[in-house]
Design a protein around this motif. Structure first.
Motif, mmCIF file in Angstrom:
data_model
loop_
_atom_site.group_PDB
_atom_site.id
_atom_site.type_symbol
_atom_site.label_atom_id
_atom_site.label_comp_id
_atom_site.label_asym_id
_atom_site.label_seq_id
_atom_site.Cartn_x
_atom_site.Cartn_y
_atom_site.Cartn_z
ATOM 1 N N SER A 5 0.842 -1.187 0.000
ATOM 2 C CA SER A 5 0.000 0.000 0.000
ATOM 3 C C SER A 5 0.880 1.241 0.000
ATOM 4 O O SER A 5 1.867 1.329 0.721
ATOM 5 C CB SER A 5 -0.916 -0.002 1.224
ATOM 6 O OG SER A 5 -1.869 -1.038 1.121
ATOM 7 N N GLU A 6 0.500 2.213 -0.824
ATOM 8 C CA GLU A 6 1.296 3.414 -1.007
ATOM 9 C C GLU A 6 1.009 4.423 0.096
ATOM 10 O O GLU A 6 -0.136 4.672 0.459
ATOM 11 C CB GLU A 6 0.972 4.021 -2.370
ATOM 12 C CG GLU A 6 1.794 5.227 -2.738
ATOM 13 C CD GLU A 6 1.443 5.730 -4.127
ATOM 14 O OE1 GLU A 6 2.156 6.596 -4.628
ATOM 15 O OE2 GLU A 6 0.444 5.234 -4.692
ATOM 16 N N SER A 7 2.051 5.027 0.649
ATOM 17 C CA SER A 7 1.898 6.030 1.691
ATOM 18 C C SER A 7 2.445 7.357 1.184
ATOM 19 O O SER A 7 3.552 7.417 0.629
ATOM 20 C CB SER A 7 2.628 5.610 2.965
ATOM 21 O OG SER A 7 2.426 6.556 3.989
ATOM 22 N N TYR A 21 -0.687 9.490 4.765
ATOM 23 C CA TYR A 21 -1.888 8.754 4.360
ATOM 24 C C TYR A 21 -1.460 7.506 3.607
ATOM 25 O O TYR A 21 -0.630 7.564 2.698
ATOM 26 C CB TYR A 21 -2.781 9.603 3.458
ATOM 27 C CG TYR A 21 -3.978 8.841 2.943
ATOM 28 C CD1 TYR A 21 -5.100 8.650 3.742
ATOM 29 C CD2 TYR A 21 -3.976 8.271 1.673
ATOM 30 C CE1 TYR A 21 -6.182 7.927 3.288
ATOM 31 C CE2 TYR A 21 -5.053 7.551 1.210
ATOM 32 C CZ TYR A 21 -6.152 7.379 2.018
ATOM 33 O OH TYR A 21 -7.221 6.648 1.569
ATOM 34 N N THR A 22 -2.024 6.381 3.992
ATOM 35 C CA THR A 22 -1.726 5.113 3.337
ATOM 36 C C THR A 22 -2.944 4.645 2.551
ATOM 37 O O THR A 22 -4.049 4.594 3.092
ATOM 38 C CB THR A 22 -1.330 4.033 4.365
ATOM 39 O OG1 THR A 22 -0.206 4.488 5.120
ATOM 40 C CG2 THR A 22 -0.964 2.728 3.661
ATOM 41 N N ALA A 23 -2.734 4.344 1.290
ATOM 42 C CA ALA A 23 -3.837 3.925 0.424
ATOM 43 C C ALA A 23 -4.489 2.653 0.956
ATOM 44 O O ALA A 23 -3.797 1.743 1.427
ATOM 45 C CB ALA A 23 -3.326 3.694 -0.999
ATOM 46 N N SER A 25 -6.484 -1.002 0.889
ATOM 47 C CA SER A 25 -6.433 -2.207 0.057
ATOM 48 C C SER A 25 -7.840 -2.773 -0.047
ATOM 49 O O SER A 25 -8.490 -3.028 0.967
ATOM 50 C CB SER A 25 -5.495 -3.246 0.694
ATOM 51 O OG SER A 25 -5.525 -4.453 -0.033
ATOM 52 N N VAL A 35 -4.854 -2.106 -4.718
ATOM 53 C CA VAL A 35 -4.587 -0.834 -4.052
ATOM 54 C C VAL A 35 -4.644 0.281 -5.087
ATOM 55 O O VAL A 35 -3.965 0.199 -6.113
ATOM 56 C CB VAL A 35 -3.199 -0.852 -3.375
ATOM 57 C CG1 VAL A 35 -2.919 0.493 -2.704
ATOM 58 C CG2 VAL A 35 -3.111 -1.987 -2.360
ATOM 59 N N LEU A 38 -2.220 6.417 -5.991
ATOM 60 C CA LEU A 38 -2.483 7.787 -5.589
ATOM 61 C C LEU A 38 -1.833 8.764 -6.560
ATOM 62 O O LEU A 38 -0.738 8.524 -7.065
ATOM 63 C CB LEU A 38 -1.963 8.030 -4.174
ATOM 64 C CG LEU A 38 -2.528 7.097 -3.092
ATOM 65 C CD1 LEU A 38 -1.977 7.486 -1.726
ATOM 66 C CD2 LEU A 38 -4.049 7.124 -3.078
ATOM 67 N N ARG A 72 -14.230 6.407 -2.770
ATOM 68 C CA ARG A 72 -13.012 7.193 -3.008
ATOM 69 C C ARG A 72 -12.269 7.392 -1.688
ATOM 70 O O ARG A 72 -12.883 7.687 -0.653
ATOM 71 C CB ARG A 72 -13.379 8.549 -3.610
ATOM 72 C CG ARG A 72 -12.179 9.426 -3.945
ATOM 73 C CD ARG A 72 -12.633 10.736 -4.550
ATOM 74 N NE ARG A 72 -13.230 10.522 -5.861
ATOM 75 C CZ ARG A 72 -12.525 10.457 -6.997
ATOM 76 N NH1 ARG A 72 -11.213 10.582 -6.969
ATOM 77 N NH2 ARG A 72 -13.137 10.270 -8.148
ATOM 78 N N PRO A 73 -10.940 7.249 -1.678
ATOM 79 C CA PRO A 73 -10.181 7.421 -0.434
ATOM 80 C C PRO A 73 -10.354 8.817 0.159
ATOM 81 O O PRO A 73 -10.347 9.813 -0.558
ATOM 82 C CB PRO A 73 -8.728 7.186 -0.880
ATOM 83 C CG PRO A 73 -8.833 6.347 -2.105
ATOM 84 C CD PRO A 73 -10.077 6.816 -2.793
ATOM 85 N N VAL A 87 -6.781 10.116 -6.869
ATOM 86 C CA VAL A 87 -6.398 8.793 -7.366
ATOM 87 C C VAL A 87 -6.080 8.900 -8.848
ATOM 88 O O VAL A 87 -6.840 9.521 -9.610
ATOM 89 C CB VAL A 87 -7.518 7.760 -7.131
ATOM 90 C CG1 VAL A 87 -7.173 6.418 -7.746
ATOM 91 C CG2 VAL A 87 -7.787 7.598 -5.644
#
Length: 241
Positions: A5-7, A21-23, A25, A35, A38, A72-73, A87
């Motif tokens: 997961s991308e941070s 912020y961590t994307a 999953s 994932v 971003l 949406r995150p 995103v």
């Protein structure tokens, strides 16, 4: 949440406070976690007015190619501002190509008592987190085709799967008898079962009405874990879809 997961650092435009912020999953119907990628070039925007179509992203699973819709995150800032995280590949209402989600390593949770994998969720900080938690839970129960409902319910946010309608109520007031009855009536017209998720619980008459109509009621705790409120929900939790 998978190790891939991308941070990214996110700066709130209101208070200028920066937080990592961590994307999230998301589980594809094929079982592979995906994932969202971003968009580092676009600054996050504060959520002022919610628009139904803008609250969802379309992702394509890198493992099987299947497309799916997910909330949406978002990130809740301590100052009270809710931030929408950009995103890659999502260009707004009406022009929304599917972003190819990163493959993430599948988690290996301990099995539940009945042999199913233990449920894993996301902590609830925003309304969209509540929707994600409910969708993850429905998939865990065995509904692999969870998606956004075609029609928005009278309150909250609607999810759908084959033969099932779900309502997620992220408001701070307990769900009313009318809320439960409207969900049940809508499900009846579509020959579907239904289930209700609430962050604030249920009024006494709503619980009594749900027992009479056979509607499973769940309370979403801050960890994102749905807790059965009535016997119908407890049976669903134990037996699955």
């Amino acid at each position: 949440m998978g190790a891939m997961s991308e941070s990214v650092p996110v700066r709130c435009p209101a208070c200028r406070h920066e937080r990592p912020y961590t994307a999230p999953s998301y589980p594809c119907a094929c079982g592979a976690p995906v994932v969202p990628v971003l968009d580092r070039r676009t600054a996050p925007a504060a959520v002022v007015h919610r628009v139904w179509d803008e609250e969802w992203i379309t992702l394509r699973c890198a493992a099987c190619g299947r497309q799916g819709q997910w909330p949406r995150p978002e990130l809740g800032c301590p100052c009270g501002t809710v931030l929408r995280i950009p995103v890659a590949g999502q260009t707004g209402p009406g022009r929304r190509p599917a972003a190819v989600a990163k493959p993430a390593p599948a988690p290996v949770p301990a099995p539940a008592a009945d042999g199913r994998r233990a449920f894993r969720s996301v902590a609830i900080r925003t309304a969209l987190d509540a929707v994600t938690a409910a969708a993850l839970y429905l998939r865990w129960l065995g509904h692999g085709d969870v998606r956004r409902a075609d029609q928005r319910p009278t309150s909250g946010i609607g999810l759908a799967a084959k033969g099932l309608l779900a309502q997620v109520d992220p408001s701070v007031r307990p769900a009313s008898l009318r809320d439960v009855e409207c969900l049940w009536l809508t499900a009846m017209t579509e020959s579907s079962r239904c289930v209700y998720f609430s962050l604030a619980g249920y009024a006494d008459d709503a619980r009594a009405g749900a027992d009479r109509l056979g509607v499973p009621l769940f309370l979403l705790d801050p960890t994102g874990t749905p807790r059965p409120v009535n016997a119908t929900a407890a049976a669903l939790d134990a037996e699955g879809a």
